[in-house]
Design an enzyme around this catalytic site. Structure first.
Site, short mmCIF file in Angstrom:
data_model
loop_
_atom_site.label_atom_id
_atom_site.label_comp_id
_atom_site.label_asym_id
_atom_site.label_seq_id
_atom_site.Cartn_x
_atom_site.Cartn_y
_atom_site.Cartn_z
N HIS A 37 -16.87 8.93 1.09
CA HIS A 37 -16.84 10.49 0.00
C HIS A 37 -16.44 10.41 -1.22
CE1 HIS A 37 -12.73 7.51 0.49
NE2 HIS A 37 -13.09 7.19 -0.65
N ILE A 41 -11.19 6.64 -4.30
CA ILE A 41 -10.15 6.56 -3.78
C ILE A 41 -9.08 7.02 -4.56
CG2 ILE A 41 -7.97 5.14 -3.89
CD1 ILE A 41 -9.84 4.35 -1.66
N SER A 196 6.76 -2.55 -5.28
CA SER A 196 7.33 -1.85 -5.96
C SER A 196 6.57 -1.31 -7.38
CB SER A 196 8.82 -1.81 -6.43
OG SER A 196 8.76 -2.57 -7.74
N ALA A 198 3.57 1.47 -9.63
CA ALA A 198 3.08 2.54 -8.70
C ALA A 198 2.92 3.03 -7.72
CB ALA A 198 2.08 2.93 -9.76
N ILE A 199 2.36 2.03 -6.84
CA ILE A 199 2.17 3.17 -5.78
C ILE A 199 3.34 3.17 -4.82
CG2 ILE A 199 0.36 2.93 -3.47
CD1 ILE A 199 -1.71 1.46 -5.31
N VAL A 285 1.61 -4.03 -1.55
CA VAL A 285 1.39 -5.46 -2.53
C VAL A 285 0.05 -5.44 -3.49
CG1 VAL A 285 2.87 -6.88 -0.78
CG2 VAL A 285 0.67 -6.61 -0.53
N VAL A 287 -3.98 -3.98 -4.61
CA VAL A 287 -5.54 -4.26 -4.33
C VAL A 287 -6.01 -5.39 -4.49
CG1 VAL A 287 -4.94 -1.49 -4.15
CG2 VAL A 287 -6.20 -2.90 -6.52
N ALA A 334 -7.41 5.39 -12.58
CA ALA A 334 -8.50 5.98 -12.55
C ALA A 334 -9.37 6.12 -14.21
CB ALA A 334 -8.27 7.24 -12.81
N HIS A 460 10.28 22.79 -30.98
CA HIS A 460 11.14 22.95 -30.16
C HIS A 460 11.55 23.80 -28.92
CE1 HIS A 460 15.83 22.79 -30.17
NE2 HIS A 460 15.82 23.74 -30.53
#
Ligand SMILES: Cc1cc2nc3c(=O)[nH]c(=O)nc-3n(C[C@H](O)[C@H](O)[C@H](O)COP(=O)(O)OP(=O)(O)OC[C@H]3O[C@@H](n4cnc5c(N)ncnc54)[C@H](O)[C@@H]3O)c2cc1C
Length: 481
Positions: A37, A41, A196, A198-199, A285, A287, A334, A460
């Site tokens: 692709h 990813i 836990s 980011a993904i 967990v 990559v 990325a 502001h």
């Protein structure tokens, strides 16, 4: 005779396709090889489709809290998960097509298939081992096919794939990776998220907003373990307030599967084991780099813990072979991949002002609700490095814009070197912080000191004013708290 290029890039993720565009801009005859692709990813199964899912979650959250804003929306809001997924896949498809357009516009040849390096300067492209998912990620038109190709410079940009824990391997049915989590056919009633980072936390946040009963299990003492502990404590409190269950210092040791559910055995720090039953589990967990079947061993390219070893310019130990992005190691993001790609080809092209990638200045963003963003050293890491520091904080509860948004739970925290005033790190949790962190990234890149930040005018009312106030706080000059 094999077709010859100046640069061949293996993999068209954000690292590869950006490197290809820059190489072409620099006058290098360039080809990119892709087996599955365009956009990798990031565009197809990572950054972009998750943000589309999280946007649906955000809109639903707002709708469910319309009353807080004085609005009347009749009836109970709910998600049509098929439509939510379809929107996300549509966003990916649009960008995937955009990469094809960019390759054409920049006269980069696309070679379709799976590449293997046969020797420095030569690759063989064979049949892809990965199925192309039509119509979301179609094979672009006018691509070159299988065969032998040569190039003076070969850049490996093959990315990474989900890591699996032995005994708790994803099966695509009950235990999902991010691939299955990205396009559920239906919403599970309950979900365990293992990990836990980011993904994991982004998916946990998405599914919780969709009304799923979510339990996060994290082996480290805090969620999002690379982030500053003060920031993650606030994020945790907010996620729990939204009904998410979170177990830290907790390890899933075993999973028992039933026909349409599973039970995880979770060992906590006190040695106790509890069993949690849920419909599905997401394994998040980490990559690991795609270093296999590339011919690296035969050619002698050095790898370490599943990643290609490179210098600050992407060079491997073998002349003419380079690596960028996830396959070249953490942080697996990325924008790091893109930056490494540009640095690598600019060095190849012989530009004189190319700086090695500084991994200490790569920002990290997590798009859960509330968002988390950071750059540079955490307070703990700065202390560990023996730095004498000054720390400033500013709470969103004292920021007019955050209150007006109805998002007053957040924090901006900055860390300075006490002697020099160098900005060492910045950490944020709360509304729009993934957009705001770039202000600190620019500041760090320009080696800004506290003086210059204090003399900068912030608009502001904006949430960005928390950034200036945090800086002022580090020097005992906070104005609005
Ligand atoms: C769910 C999820 C959410 C994420 N969210 C974010 C985010 O918000 N922000 C962020 O910065 N990062 C995010 N990431 C990480 C980001 O996707 C990666 O850091 C990024 O895609 C890495 O880019 P890359 O170019 O190194 O590799 P990839 O994007 O992985 O691309 C590598 C490409 O190489 C191709 N390839 C591999 N081997 C071969 C071969 N032998 N021959 C031909 N082609 C090959 C693959 O098909 C693939 O297209 C997320 C990741 C996931 C999984």
């Amino acid at each position: 005779m094999a077709e010859n290029y100046d640069v061949i890039i293996i993999g068209s993720g954000p690292g590869g396709y950006v490197a290809a565009v820059r190489a072409s801009q620099l006058g290098l005859k360039t080809a990119i090889v892709e087996r599955e692709h365009l956009g990798g990813i990031c565009l197809n199964w990572g950054c972009i489709p998750t943000k589309a899912l999280l946007r649906s979650a955000e809109v639903l959250d707002h709708a469910n809290h319309a009353k807080d804003y004085g609005l009347v929306l009749e009836g109970k809001m709910s998600a049509d998960v098929k439509a939510v997924v379809a929107r996300s896949r549509g966003v990916s498809a649009r960008l995937n097509g955009g990469v094809g357009f960019l390759m054409k516009k920049n006269k980069v040849d696309v070679i379709w298939g799976e590449a293997k390096i046969t020797k420095p300067g030569e690759i063989v492209v064979g049949k892809s081992s990965k199925p192309v998912v039509e119509p979301q990620n179609p094979v672009p038109k006018n691509v070159k096919g299988e065969g032998t190709y040569t190039a003076k410079h070969i850049i490996i940009a093959t990315g990474a794939r989900p890591r699996a824990l032995p005994g708790i391997e994803p099966d695509g049915k009950l235990i999902w990776t991010y691939f299955e989590a990205m396009k559920p056919a239906a919403l599970p009633k309950s979900l365990i998220v293992m990990g836990s980072g980011a993904i994991g936390i982004e998916f946990a946040s998405f599914y919780r907003s969709m009304g799923v009963d979510v339990t996060v299990v994290e082996v480290m003492p805090t969620i999002m373990p690379v982030e500053d502990v003060e920031v993650t404590a606030i994020a945790r409190k907010q996620l729990e307030k939204r009904g998410m269950k979170i177990l830290t210092s907790a390890k899933i040791t075993k999973v028992e599967k039933a026909a349409d559910s599973l039970t995880a055995h979770v060992e906590t720090a006190d040695g106790k084991v509890q069993q949690i039953t849920a419909d599905r589990m997401i394994s998040a967990v980490g990559v690991q780099g795609n270093i296999e079947n590339l011919g690296l061993e035969a050619v002698g390219v050095k790898t370490d813990r599943g990643c290609v070893v490179i210098d600050g310019y992407g060079k491997t130990n073998i002349a003419g072979i380079y690596a960028i992005g996830d396959v070249a190691g953490p942080p697996m993001l990325a924008h790091k991949a893109e930056h490494e790609g540009v640095v690598c080809v600019e060095k190849i092209a012989g530009l004189s002002n190319v700086h090695a990638t500084d991994k200490g200045k790569v920002p990290g963003c997590t798009y859960c609700h509330p968002q988390v963003a950071s750059v540079g050293l955490t307070e703990a890491k700065a202390k560990e490095a023996g730095r004498d520091i000054r720390v400033g904080r500013f709470s969103f509860a004292a920021n007019g814009k955050a209150i007006a948004l109805g998002e007053d739970q957040g924090l901006c925290k900055v860390i300075f070197d006490k002697k020099t005033g160098e900005l060492l790190g910045a950490h944020m949790v709360g509304a729009e912080v993934t957009e705001l962190i770039q202000g600190f990234v620019v500041a760090m890149n320009l080696e800004t000191t506290e003086e210059e930040l204090m003399h900068t005018i912030f608009p502001h009312p904006t949430v960005s004013e928390t950034m200036k106030e945090a800086v002022l706080d580090a020097y005992g000059r906070v104005l609005n708290a």
